[in-house]
Design an enzyme around this catalytic site. Structure first.
Site, PDB file in Angstrom:
ATOM      1  N   LYS A  17      82.110  20.102 150.117  1.00 14.32           N
ATOM      2  CA  LYS A  17      82.984  21.088 149.480  1.00 14.32           C
ATOM      3  C   LYS A  17      84.110  21.526 150.411  1.00 14.32           C
ATOM      4  CE  LYS A  17      80.196  22.891 145.774  1.00 14.32           C
ATOM      5  NZ  LYS A  17      79.628  24.059 145.100  1.00 14.32           N
TER       6      LYS A  17
ATOM      7  N   LYS B 151      77.669  12.574 142.879  1.00 12.23           N
ATOM      8  CA  LYS B 151      77.016  13.258 141.750  1.00 12.23           C
ATOM      9  C   LYS B 151      78.025  13.825 140.746  1.00 12.23           C
ATOM     10  CE  LYS B 151      76.417  18.074 142.969  1.00 12.23           C
ATOM     11  NZ  LYS B 151      75.654  19.257 142.669  1.00 12.23           N
TER      12      LYS B 151
ATOM     13  N   LYS C  46      80.602  19.945 138.023  1.00 10.88           N
ATOM     14  CA  LYS C  46      81.496  20.658 137.091  1.00 10.88           C
ATOM     15  C   LYS C  46      82.852  20.974 137.703  1.00 10.88           C
ATOM     16  CE  LYS C  46      78.308  24.432 137.273  1.00 10.88           C
ATOM     17  NZ  LYS C  46      78.055  24.721 138.690  1.00 10.88           N
TER      18      LYS C  46
HETATM   19  N1  AQP Z   1      74.655  15.834 138.854  1.00 15.26           N
HETATM   20  C1  AQP Z   1      73.536  16.531 138.830  1.00 15.26           C
HETATM   21  N2  AQP Z   1      72.366  15.918 138.581  1.00 15.26           N
HETATM   22  C2  AQP Z   1      71.206  16.627 138.531  1.00 15.26           C
HETATM   23  N3  AQP Z   1      71.168  17.956 138.740  1.00 15.26           N
HETATM   24  C3  AQP Z   1      72.305  18.600 138.979  1.00 15.26           C
HETATM   25  N4  AQP Z   1      72.599  19.900 139.220  1.00 15.26           N
HETATM   26  C4  AQP Z   1      73.930  20.040 139.414  1.00 15.26           C
HETATM   27  N5  AQP Z   1      74.533  18.853 139.299  1.00 15.26           N
HETATM   28  C5  AQP Z   1      73.549  17.939 139.049  1.00 15.26           C
HETATM   29  C6  AQP Z   1      71.596  20.933 139.233  1.00 15.26           C
HETATM   30  O1  AQP Z   1      72.099  22.048 138.515  1.00 15.26           O
HETATM   31  C7  AQP Z   1      71.626  23.237 139.128  1.00 15.26           C
HETATM   32  C8  AQP Z   1      72.731  24.193 139.347  1.00 15.26           C
HETATM   33  O2  AQP Z   1      73.682  23.738 140.221  1.00 15.26           O
HETATM   34  P1  AQP Z   1      74.847  24.732 140.646  1.00 15.26           P
HETATM   35  O3  AQP Z   1      75.830  24.883 139.600  1.00 15.26           O
HETATM   36  O4  AQP Z   1      74.300  25.991 141.183  1.00 15.26           O
HETATM   37  O5  AQP Z   1      75.440  24.000 141.873  1.00 15.26           O
HETATM   38  P2  AQP Z   1      75.815  22.560 142.084  1.00 15.26           P
HETATM   39  O6  AQP Z   1      74.593  21.742 142.385  1.00 15.26           O
HETATM   40  O7  AQP Z   1      76.863  22.588 143.151  1.00 15.26           O
HETATM   41  O8  AQP Z   1      76.389  22.084 140.686  1.00 15.26           O
HETATM   42  P3  AQP Z   1      77.773  21.472 140.373  1.00 15.26           P
HETATM   43  O9  AQP Z   1      77.850  21.143 138.924  1.00 15.26           O
HETATM   44  O10 AQP Z   1      78.062  20.351 141.332  1.00 15.26           O
HETATM   45  O11 AQP Z   1      78.719  22.696 140.641  1.00 15.26           O
HETATM   46  P4  AQP Z   1      79.986  22.794 141.539  1.00 15.26           P
HETATM   47  O12 AQP Z   1      80.863  21.664 141.109  1.00 15.26           O
HETATM   48  O13 AQP Z   1      80.557  24.127 141.268  1.00 15.26           O
HETATM   49  O14 AQP Z   1      79.499  22.639 142.942  1.00 15.26           O
HETATM   50  C9  AQP Z   1      70.900  22.846 140.398  1.00 15.26           C
HETATM   51  O15 AQP Z   1      69.522  22.836 140.115  1.00 15.26           O
HETATM   52  C10 AQP Z   1      71.378  21.455 140.649  1.00 15.26           C
HETATM   53  O16 AQP Z   1      70.416  20.681 141.321  1.00 15.26           O
END
Ligand code: AQP
Length: 333
Positions: A115, A198, A201
């Site tokens: 990030k 991965k 969002k």
């Molecule tokens: N690609 C993924 N595959 C499986 N699990 C996922 N999670 C996120 N992306 C995937 C799971 O969703 C939960 C919440 O995640 P979060 O929003 O708190 O943080 P993150 O993992 O950083 O999710 P994003 O979508 O990638 O958000 P941004 O882009 O804002 O950083 C967790 O249980 C995570 O494992």
């Protein structure tokens, strides 16, 4: 809430519209746990501001995440649904744990490295760096036994465990040391345009993710454009990350084993396979989207849920925080 049930805690950042990754890696699994466990599912808005956010988007996304939780089947009468900033014990414990987490540990976190690379002008906040100790506080406040997260969060959870053990060793037994609860299939849903990273969002490429708010045609279009390879064979191989990802999505939603799917698509091309995956996702997400949209029209109901959730969470969190403050040597007010 029954005391003899094991405790589960998990959360999602309202950092954008949720993706298929958040749904399959997190929320869908959570719904299966709500009868057996004492579950706390949080919307971690304080984590979301570790990278800059527009206030109006943050408000909108926070309510949308809550509506998605309920639309996906989480029952507010069975589980505690709440917003992190409503329970101030999270930051209070977060500070204490910050003082027990080493700089080197935080610097090794791959999410921080990924990030921080994306931040313009090198404006990396201290909040982004110390995100894992706030996450440890989120979990440890509820004496959590199990944390259902996607594979991508495993490293953060390991650090939460290390911090809990360190605190317990230094001050005497205080926290339950949480275990990860990671389902094998769908543990990590990959980016549709770059299946080696991965699905996220906050990605800037709209074709890289499926949002829970995407309409049917957008979902079909995105799967049609999903990157595969030139081999043209549907099989499970690390050399074919795009195909592997689509197999995982298909299997996670339908419950069909990957081996069965490979047999089913023997001799068939990617076009048919991708169309089928798209239809499965469309059918899974349509009812969720419709329910979510209905819930968002009923703000009073959503408010009632997060008020009640904060009250329940607060009672438990305060109890842990009082214990922690006493152990570190703070004088009670
Ligand atoms: N690609 C993924 N595959 C499986 N699990 C996922 N999670 C996120 N992306 C995937 C799971 O969703 C939960 C919440 O995640 P979060 O929003 O708190 O943080 P993150 O993992 O950083 O999710 P994003 O979508 O990638 O958000 P941004 O882009 O804002 O950083 C967790 O249980 C995570 O494992």
């Amino acid at each position: 809430m029954e005391d003899n049930k094991k405790v589960i805690f998990s959360g999602i950042q309202p950092s954008g519209s949720l993706t298929l990754g958040n749904y399959l890696g997190a929320i869908k699994n959570w719904t299966n746990l709500q009868d057996e466990y004492n579950c706390y599912y949080c919307i971690v808005d304080m984590h979301a501001i570790t990278v800059p956010k527009e206030p109006k988007d943050l408000r909108k996304n926070t309510l949308e995440v809550l509506a998605n939780y309920v639309a996906a089947g989480l029952d507010p009468d069975k589980v505690t649904l709440f917003i992190q900033s409503h329970v101030s014990a999270h930051v209070e414990l977060g500070w204490v744990l910050n003082c027990m987490t080493y700089y080197g540990e935080l610097g090794r976190m791959t999410q921080f490295k990924d990030k921080s690379k994306k931040q313009e002008n090198n404006n990396i906040t201290a909040g982004l760096f110390t995100y894992p100790s706030l996450m440890a506080a989120d979990i440890l406040l509820y004496q959590t036994d199990l944390v259902p997260v996607g594979e991508d969060q495993r490293q953060h959870l390991e650090l939460s465990r290390d911090i809990a053990i360190r605190f317990n060793n230094r001050y005497s037994e205080t926290f339950v040391v949480p275990e990860p609860y990671i389902s094998k299939v769908g543990a990590k849903i990959m980016n549709l345009q770059d299946p080696t990273s991965k699905m996220s969002k906050s990605d800037t490429n709209d074709n890289s993710y499926i949002l829970l708010s995407d309409d049917d045609d957008s979902i079909r279009r995105k799967f049609k454009r999903a990157v595969t390879d030139s081999l043209g064979i549907v099989k499970l191989s690390d050399d074919q990350p795009g195909v592997k990802n689509l197999l995982g999505i298909y299997s996670k939603i339908t419950g069909e084993s990957v081996d069965n799917l490979v047999q089913k698509y023997e001799g068939k091309g990617y076009a048919e396979f991708k169309e089928d995956v798209a239809e499965i996702v469309v059918n899974e997400l349509r009812p969720l989207r419709e329910k979510r949209d209905d819930l968002l029209k009923n703000k009073d109901y959503l408010e009632e849920i997060y008020h009640k959730g904060a009250e329940k969470a607060e009672n438990v969190a305060r109890k842990t925080l009082r214990k922690v403050y006493k152990k570190v040597g703070f004088i009670p007010r």
